[in-house]
Design a protein around this motif. Structure first.
Motif, PDB file in Angstrom:
ATOM      1  N   PHE A   1       0.824  -1.207   0.000  1.00 38.64           N
ATOM      2  CA  PHE A   1       0.000   0.000   0.000  1.00 38.64           C
ATOM      3  C   PHE A   1       0.855   1.253   0.000  1.00 38.64           C
ATOM      4  O   PHE A   1       0.566   2.219  -0.696  1.00 38.64           O
ATOM      5  CB  PHE A   1      -0.913   0.019   1.229  1.00 38.64           C
ATOM      6  CG  PHE A   1      -2.308  -0.343   0.890  1.00 38.64           C
ATOM      7  CD1 PHE A   1      -2.691  -1.663   0.804  1.00 38.64           C
ATOM      8  CD2 PHE A   1      -3.242   0.644   0.619  1.00 38.64           C
ATOM      9  CE1 PHE A   1      -3.987  -2.001   0.460  1.00 38.64           C
ATOM     10  CE2 PHE A   1      -4.530   0.310   0.275  1.00 38.64           C
ATOM     11  CZ  PHE A   1      -4.913  -1.018   0.200  1.00 38.64           C
TER      12      PHE A   1
ATOM     13  N   SER B   1       0.798   4.148  -2.807  1.00 40.84           N
ATOM     14  CA  SER B   1       0.426   5.529  -2.479  1.00 40.84           C
ATOM     15  C   SER B   1       1.538   6.513  -2.792  1.00 40.84           C
ATOM     16  O   SER B   1       1.298   7.582  -3.342  1.00 40.84           O
ATOM     17  CB  SER B   1       0.148   5.688  -0.982  1.00 40.84           C
ATOM     18  OG  SER B   1      -0.871   4.864  -0.566  1.00 40.84           O
TER      19      SER B   1
ATOM     20  N   THR C   1      -8.169   6.919   0.316  1.00 36.06           N
ATOM     21  CA  THR C   1      -9.439   6.187   0.246  1.00 36.06           C
ATOM     22  C   THR C   1      -9.679   5.558  -1.121  1.00 36.06           C
ATOM     23  O   THR C   1     -10.137   4.415  -1.217  1.00 36.06           O
ATOM     24  CB  THR C   1     -10.622   7.145   0.544  1.00 36.06           C
ATOM     25  OG1 THR C   1     -10.365   7.770   1.781  1.00 36.06           O
ATOM     26  CG2 THR C   1     -11.927   6.367   0.645  1.00 36.06           C
TER      27      THR C   1
ATOM     28  N   ARG D   1      -7.519   2.528  -1.585  1.00 33.98           N
ATOM     29  CA  ARG D   1      -8.029   1.450  -0.734  1.00 33.98           C
ATOM     30  C   ARG D   1      -9.258   0.805  -1.380  1.00 33.98           C
ATOM     31  O   ARG D   1      -9.438  -0.402  -1.345  1.00 33.98           O
ATOM     32  CB  ARG D   1      -8.412   2.080   0.613  1.00 33.98           C
ATOM     33  CG  ARG D   1      -8.552   1.150   1.752  1.00 33.98           C
ATOM     34  CD  ARG D   1      -8.598   1.942   3.053  1.00 33.98           C
ATOM     35  NE  ARG D   1      -9.786   2.759   3.165  1.00 33.98           N
ATOM     36  CZ  ARG D   1      -9.907   3.854   3.917  1.00 33.98           C
ATOM     37  NH1 ARG D   1      -8.893   4.272   4.639  1.00 33.98           N
ATOM     38  NH2 ARG D   1     -11.021   4.518   3.971  1.00 33.98           N
TER      39      ARG D   1
ATOM     40  N   GLY E   1     -12.534   2.747   6.823  1.00 37.24           N
ATOM     41  CA  GLY E   1     -11.083   2.725   7.022  1.00 37.24           C
ATOM     42  C   GLY E   1     -10.651   1.788   8.134  1.00 37.24           C
ATOM     43  O   GLY E   1      -9.472   1.702   8.466  1.00 37.24           O
TER      44      GLY E   1
END
Lengths: 219, 219
Positions: free
Chosen positions: A64, A68, B75, B78, B210
């Motif tokens: 992740f 990101s 977000t 994700r 989250g």
């Protein structure tokens, strides 16, 4: 910057290989517990599974943060998404080893697998463990040929599964329903471990070549 | 630009809901084939699974193109990664329905499940199908409360699984090894369908809040 990035990507693959080694140990110990009726070994497999789960979380965190912060595209993006999937599959393989260990534990001090079908079940276990070992080498070496070979060897598992059914459904089966159900479910668990190993090998092929193994076979 | 992007993200969730509807149909039809010994229905489940696989490929393609072209963070990132995982789980649920259909087909014109254990197996099938239906609603509505409730209902499946084992291992079981093995494996397939439904519901919770549902429960 890009160099540090590729170091991080390599480090994710190292972590995957490390988890794969843990899975290999879990499969081996679960089988040992199963074939010896040893509750302590079964418990060890069950309790150590949490380490695999934690290692999965670490890999997910790294993947992740790469997604990101580095905004990868093309090959790098494909590699990170593949890593996320591979780590899910490795975690499932750990869970399946726990299932084997739980069957073993449930029958202690007896041995869940009747003596005359033990060679078939042991062979399934050996094939599964060997496939886990080899998929680790595939991950470490990004070895496309070894990955494709792994897919072919899955056929032995299918044959063993059929043989185990033939044995437990034959008129010679004198061990009753409980042992038959145990053997059928154990066969399913080992088969799924092998399936996941093939699937991980296929993902490595995709990462390295950009194609799925079936597409390569057709070329 | 950002608006078009969120439209694409919504469209991925619409596609997930569409696949979920196909899975719901597959689970329902596989159960119908199983309980009626109808080979044509079993074949339909088996052949239509390719549609689920193709739909999965489309979702993966969309998710990849969003990741590559839009470089999402936080977000959005994700959400897309969660969508990739959800679609893998939906595909597996389709495969598990195929497994049920194949057990049905193998015993045609007989019915694989002996009459006295049919209520338990039917209830497992109904619970699984209902969970698939509800997880579709969770996906459509991003409904955190419904998602958490789904996790709790998985307990009924565990209870049914235990009951089925008690029935087939009891002294009253007169249907032999083959039927017992069929019922044990069928129970495993329905249980896994339910597990995946819970897992997808948990991913929706994670996308919306989250946090994982367990973390929310501890708050």
């Amino acid at each position: 910057m890009r160099e540090a990035y590729h170091d991080q990507l390599d480090s994710i693959f190292d972590d995957l290989a490390g988890i794969c080694r843990r899975v290999e140990t879990a499969v081996g110990l679960a089988t040992q517990a199963l074939m010896s009726g040893d509750a302590a070994i079964a418990e060890r497999v069950i309790s150590e599974d949490v380490e695999i789960d934690l290692a999965r979380e670490r890999v997910e965190g790294s993947a992740f943060s790469l997604l990101s912060l580095q905004q990868p595209v093309a090959t790098d993006l494909r590699t990170i998404v593949a890593a996320l999937r591979m780590v899910s599959e490795l975690e499932r393989m750990g869970d399946l080893s726990v299932h084997v260990a739980k069957v073993a534990r449930l029958r202690v001090p007896e041995i869940a697998v009747p003596e005359d079908i033990r060679p078939t079940v042991q062979r399934m276990a050996t094939v599964a463990e060997d496939m886990v070992k080899r998929v680790r080498e595939v991950i470490i070496g990004r070895d496309v040929e070894a990955a494709i070979a792994l897919g072919r060897d899955d056929e032995e598992m299918d044959g063993l599964r059929r043989r185990s059914f033939a044995e437990l459904l034959s008129d010679d089966w004198t061990h009753g329903v409980e042992a038959a159900v145990d053997v059928a479910l154990l066969g399913r668990y080992y088969e799924r471990i092998a399936d996941h190993a093939v699937s991980i090998a296929n993902r490595v092929v995709f990462v390295v070549t950009g194609h799925n193994p079936t597409a390569l076979a057709e070329q």
